[in-house]
Design a protein around this motif. Structure first.
Motif, mmCIF file in Angstrom:
data_model
loop_
_atom_site.group_PDB
_atom_site.id
_atom_site.type_symbol
_atom_site.label_atom_id
_atom_site.label_comp_id
_atom_site.label_asym_id
_atom_site.label_seq_id
_atom_site.Cartn_x
_atom_site.Cartn_y
_atom_site.Cartn_z
ATOM 1 N N GLU A 60 0.823 -1.171 -0.019
ATOM 2 C CA GLU A 60 0.046 0.016 -0.150
ATOM 3 C C GLU A 60 0.774 1.266 0.121
ATOM 4 O O GLU A 60 0.625 2.203 -0.678
ATOM 5 N N LEU A 61 1.774 1.399 0.848
ATOM 6 C CA LEU A 61 2.876 2.473 0.870
ATOM 7 C C LEU A 61 3.423 2.599 -0.449
ATOM 8 O O LEU A 61 3.809 3.818 -0.829
ATOM 9 N N ILE A 62 3.913 1.601 -1.120
ATOM 10 C CA ILE A 62 4.579 1.589 -2.406
ATOM 11 C C ILE A 62 3.741 2.159 -3.240
ATOM 12 O O ILE A 62 3.960 3.027 -4.424
ATOM 13 N N GLY A 74 -0.691 14.379 -2.016
ATOM 14 C CA GLY A 74 -0.480 13.792 -0.948
ATOM 15 C C GLY A 74 0.548 14.356 0.037
ATOM 16 O O GLY A 74 0.632 14.006 1.297
ATOM 17 N N SER A 75 1.300 15.712 -0.174
ATOM 18 C CA SER A 75 2.155 16.289 0.583
ATOM 19 C C SER A 75 3.187 15.228 1.207
ATOM 20 O O SER A 75 3.498 15.618 2.390
ATOM 21 N N PHE A 76 3.639 14.417 0.488
ATOM 22 C CA PHE A 76 4.725 13.355 0.988
ATOM 23 C C PHE A 76 6.208 14.053 1.061
ATOM 24 O O PHE A 76 6.481 14.832 0.084
ATOM 25 N N SER A 77 6.638 13.817 2.140
ATOM 26 C CA SER A 77 8.271 14.551 2.229
ATOM 27 C C SER A 77 9.312 13.385 1.769
ATOM 28 O O SER A 77 8.836 12.176 1.739
ATOM 29 N N PRO A 78 10.136 13.947 1.039
ATOM 30 C CA PRO A 78 11.254 13.087 0.711
ATOM 31 C C PRO A 78 11.972 12.298 2.048
ATOM 32 O O PRO A 78 13.019 12.377 2.294
ATOM 33 N N SER A 94 9.995 -0.178 5.732
ATOM 34 C CA SER A 94 9.739 1.248 5.307
ATOM 35 C C SER A 94 9.981 1.512 4.041
ATOM 36 O O SER A 94 10.419 0.943 3.249
ATOM 37 N N ASN A 95 9.558 2.715 3.692
ATOM 38 C CA ASN A 95 9.699 3.349 2.426
ATOM 39 C C ASN A 95 10.118 4.674 2.389
ATOM 40 O O ASN A 95 9.369 5.665 3.148
ATOM 41 N N ASN A 96 11.161 4.922 1.637
ATOM 42 C CA ASN A 96 11.677 6.246 1.481
ATOM 43 C C ASN A 96 11.057 6.687 0.365
ATOM 44 O O ASN A 96 11.429 6.411 -0.921
ATOM 45 N N PHE A 97 10.410 7.933 0.574
ATOM 46 C CA PHE A 97 9.725 8.404 -0.715
ATOM 47 C C PHE A 97 10.653 9.255 -1.721
ATOM 48 O O PHE A 97 10.286 9.834 -2.564
ATOM 49 N N ALA A 98 11.781 9.300 -1.330
ATOM 50 C CA ALA A 98 12.822 9.620 -2.343
ATOM 51 C C ALA A 98 14.017 8.630 -2.882
ATOM 52 O O ALA A 98 14.491 8.841 -3.850
ATOM 53 N N ARG A 111 8.671 8.523 9.912
ATOM 54 C CA ARG A 111 7.289 9.193 9.754
ATOM 55 C C ARG A 111 6.212 8.042 9.775
ATOM 56 O O ARG A 111 6.462 6.964 9.229
ATOM 57 N N VAL A 112 5.109 8.527 9.998
ATOM 58 C CA VAL A 112 3.957 7.688 9.888
ATOM 59 C C VAL A 112 2.772 8.341 9.016
ATOM 60 O O VAL A 112 2.534 9.602 9.257
ATOM 61 N N ARG A 113 2.218 7.403 8.145
ATOM 62 C CA ARG A 113 1.149 8.056 7.109
ATOM 63 C C ARG A 113 -0.092 7.258 7.410
ATOM 64 O O ARG A 113 0.086 5.947 6.932
#
Length: 118
Positions: A60-62, A74-78, A94-98, A111-113
């Motif tokens: 789901e996170l990916i 979604g205003s996700f931070s890197p 975990s997933n790093n959005f960068a 972080r938690v979403r």
């Protein structure tokens, strides 16, 4: 940031599939009584009249990364975000959005979403 929680304890919250984050979250909360862990934050969230939030599974996170963040939604931070998918008694995904997803020590603070199904 928050820790995943339950370091050294296998909770069985190992599903990585889409729509399994809620089950993982309920499993984590039932095993971990520690306040302030990622799953508890999501489980206890009440926002916009909804109280059915949960910590997303790694798939789901990916999917959020690929479909929302890549479209600048979604205003996700890197930064790195926890998933509800446990790997071992001491690690979870975990997933790093960068960059990409990885195995992380449950004591790390990320972080938690919170998400919800609709």
């Amino acid at each position: 940031g928050a820790t995943w929680g339950c370091d050294g304890i296998g909770t069985g919250a190992s599903s990585h599939l889409i729509f399994d984050g809620a089950t993982n979250t309920n499993t984590i909360v039932s095993f971990c009584g520690t306040a302030g862990i990622a799953a508890e934050i999501c489980n206890n969230l009440v926002l916009n009249g909804y109280n059915d939030w949960y910590l997303p599974s790694i798939d789901e996170l990916i999917t959020m990364d690929l479909n929302l963040d890549n479209a600048s939604l979604g205003s996700f931070s890197p930064a790195t975000y926890w998933s509800s998918t446990e790997i071992t008694a001491s690690t979870a995904y975990s997933n790093n959005f960068a960059s990409s997803y990885s195995s992380s020590n449950k004591t790390s603070s990320f972080r938690v979403r919170a998400v919800r199904s609709f």
